[in-house]
Design a protein around this motif. Structure first.
Motif, short mmCIF file in Angstrom:
data_model
loop_
_atom_site.label_atom_id
_atom_site.label_comp_id
_atom_site.label_asym_id
_atom_site.label_seq_id
_atom_site.Cartn_x
_atom_site.Cartn_y
_atom_site.Cartn_z
N TRP A 122 -11.00 -49.93 -36.01
CA TRP A 122 -10.54 -48.59 -35.66
C TRP A 122 -10.54 -47.62 -36.83
O TRP A 122 -10.28 -46.43 -36.65
CB TRP A 122 -9.13 -48.67 -35.08
CG TRP A 122 -9.12 -49.22 -33.70
CD1 TRP A 122 -8.94 -50.52 -33.33
CD2 TRP A 122 -9.35 -48.48 -32.51
NE1 TRP A 122 -9.03 -50.63 -31.97
CE2 TRP A 122 -9.28 -49.39 -31.44
CE3 TRP A 122 -9.60 -47.15 -32.24
CZ2 TRP A 122 -9.45 -49.00 -30.13
CZ3 TRP A 122 -9.76 -46.74 -30.92
CH2 TRP A 122 -9.69 -47.67 -29.88
N LEU A 141 -7.98 -42.96 -28.92
CA LEU A 141 -7.33 -44.08 -29.62
C LEU A 141 -6.82 -45.15 -28.66
O LEU A 141 -6.08 -46.04 -29.06
CB LEU A 141 -6.18 -43.57 -30.50
CG LEU A 141 -6.56 -42.64 -31.63
CD1 LEU A 141 -5.32 -42.25 -32.44
CD2 LEU A 141 -7.61 -43.26 -32.53
N LEU A 177 -5.94 -48.80 -29.74
CA LEU A 177 -5.77 -48.84 -31.19
C LEU A 177 -4.91 -50.03 -31.61
O LEU A 177 -3.88 -50.31 -31.01
CB LEU A 177 -5.10 -47.55 -31.68
CG LEU A 177 -4.67 -47.49 -33.14
CD1 LEU A 177 -5.88 -47.53 -34.06
CD2 LEU A 177 -3.83 -46.26 -33.40
N VAL A 208 -4.48 -49.89 -40.42
CA VAL A 208 -5.31 -49.70 -39.23
C VAL A 208 -6.33 -50.84 -39.19
O VAL A 208 -6.96 -51.15 -40.21
CB VAL A 208 -6.02 -48.33 -39.28
CG1 VAL A 208 -6.98 -48.17 -38.11
CG2 VAL A 208 -5.00 -47.20 -39.31
N THR A 220 -12.57 -44.34 -36.52
CA THR A 220 -12.05 -43.45 -35.48
C THR A 220 -10.78 -42.75 -35.94
O THR A 220 -10.61 -41.55 -35.72
CB THR A 220 -11.77 -44.24 -34.18
OG1 THR A 220 -12.96 -44.91 -33.78
CG2 THR A 220 -11.30 -43.34 -33.06
N VAL A 221 -9.90 -43.49 -36.59
CA VAL A 221 -8.63 -42.92 -37.05
C VAL A 221 -8.84 -42.03 -38.27
O VAL A 221 -8.20 -40.99 -38.41
CB VAL A 221 -7.61 -44.05 -37.36
CG1 VAL A 221 -6.36 -43.50 -38.00
CG2 VAL A 221 -7.28 -44.81 -36.09
#
Length: 106
Positions: free
Chosen positions: A57, A94, A97, A53, A60-61
């Protein structure tokens, strides 16, 4: 639809429209994204849908936990931002993303 960007080891960007509620892996397979093999079909019993990732991000993930973290032990080039794409659900939060595909996968 949520936009996801896959970055290949050669720095090629593959942008797809992903269906909310599906996993990132399922959306990648539907779009024929190379490097997402997903041998187990999303059962979290292999590591062939491993992605990095993008650091922007990662909060957030979120981080891998439990079985996912255990399965990542079998993946190549594991990093702090590694996730199995079968365990990341697509959601409007997302949109945009960015995930990077490991060089040794696929």
């Amino acid at each position: 639809m949520t936009r996801i960007v896959f970055v290949t080891p050669a720095a090629e960007r593959i942008e797809i429209d992903a269906d909310d509620g599906l996993s990132v892996m399922e959306c990648a397979r539907r779009a024929n994204v190379p490097g997402i093999v997903a041998e187990c079909g999303g059962a979290c019993s292999c590591a062939t849908c491993h992605v990095h990732v993008d650091p922007v991000w990662s909060a957030t993930v979120g981080e891998a936990a439990g079985m996912e973290r255990d399965m990542l032990e079998f993946a190549e080039d594991v990093r702090d931002t590694s996730r199995l794409s079968c365990q990341v659900k697509v959601a409007p939060a997302l949109d945009g993303l960015v995930v990077h595909l490991p060089a040794g996968q696929g």
